[in-house]
Design an enzyme around this catalytic site. Structure first.
Site, PDB file in Angstrom:
ATOM      1  N   GLU A 115     -62.106  84.458   8.363  1.00 48.02           N
ATOM      2  CA  GLU A 115     -62.327  83.231   9.124  1.00 48.02           C
ATOM      3  C   GLU A 115     -62.242  81.999   8.239  1.00 48.02           C
ATOM      4  OE1 GLU A 115     -65.401  86.215  10.883  1.00 48.02           O
ATOM      5  OE2 GLU A 115     -64.324  85.930   8.991  1.00 48.02           O
ATOM      6  N   CYS A 146     -69.888  86.512  10.738  1.00 47.57           N
ATOM      7  CA  CYS A 146     -71.183  86.565  10.068  1.00 47.57           C
ATOM      8  C   CYS A 146     -71.812  85.161  10.111  1.00 47.57           C
ATOM      9  CB  CYS A 146     -70.991  87.029   8.622  1.00 47.57           C
ATOM     10  SG  CYS A 146     -70.209  85.788   7.562  1.00 47.57           S
ATOM     11  N   HIS A 174     -63.728  85.373   3.246  1.00 50.80           N
ATOM     12  CA  HIS A 174     -63.657  86.010   4.555  1.00 50.80           C
ATOM     13  C   HIS A 174     -62.426  85.520   5.315  1.00 50.80           C
ATOM     14  CE1 HIS A 174     -68.109  87.324   5.123  1.00 50.80           C
ATOM     15  NE2 HIS A 174     -67.742  87.433   3.858  1.00 50.80           N
ATOM     16  N   CYS A 203     -69.656  82.442   8.315  1.00 50.78           N
ATOM     17  CA  CYS A 203     -68.454  82.072   9.061  1.00 50.78           C
ATOM     18  C   CYS A 203     -68.799  81.329  10.343  1.00 50.78           C
ATOM     19  CB  CYS A 203     -67.610  83.305   9.339  1.00 50.78           C
ATOM     20  SG  CYS A 203     -66.916  84.006   7.826  1.00 50.78           S
TER      21      CYS A 203
END
Length: 153
Positions: free
Chosen positions: A56, A84, A54, A87
């Site tokens: 992040e 999410c 991801h 993260c």
């Protein structure tokens, strides 16, 4: 401060477009310390065949290297989509001071849309700001998913 937030979110949007161009969900992130970008990241789940790739997490890893520490005190994360749970957990663990996101994620958002992990009893609670360039961030995502649906037909 709003102007700075928008400027840094525009850089995150540029990275989101890079993810989209590579065929990945367009999410981009930057981490800022003392008014300077110290790390960048964008989604690379498809390219890396990794559920954890991801934006992040990529930015947090780069920021930790840049800072020489896993603690990112004094740093702000700018991300185009609400983080999410995975993260959000990394944000808490990295001790980021502040999180600024653009578009809400009604399906997996862990900063208020589904749940707010930052309000729970964890050992760190970053300051949260949402809705910065929300329309632009949402448009990038909508365009991407519309193109995917069109390809599928």
């Amino acid at each position: 401060m709003i102007y700075e937030d928008e400027a840094f979110m525009r850089e995150a949007l540029r990275l989101a477009e890079k993810a989209a161009a590579a065929g990945d969900v367009p999410v981009g992130a930057v981490i800022v310390k003392d008014g300077n970008i110290i790390a960048r990241g964008y989604n690379q789940r498809e390219a890396g065949h990794s559920a954890t790739a991801h934006a992040e997490l990529s930015a947090i890893e780069a920021a930790c290297r840049a800072a020489g520490s896993w603690r990112l005190h004094g740093c702000t994360l700018y991300v185009t989509l609400e983080p999410c749970p995975m993260c959000a957990g990394a944000i808490i663990n990295a001790r980021l001071d502040r999180v600024v996101y653009g578009a809400k994620d009604d399906k997996a958002g862990a900063c208020g849309s589904v749940v707010n992990l930052f309000e729970m009893g964890f050992n760190h609670r970053p300051i949260l700001k949402s809705g910065i360039l929300e329309e632009e961030c949402g448009t990038v995502l909508s365009r991407f998913f519309a193109a995917l649906r069109a390809k599928g037909k």
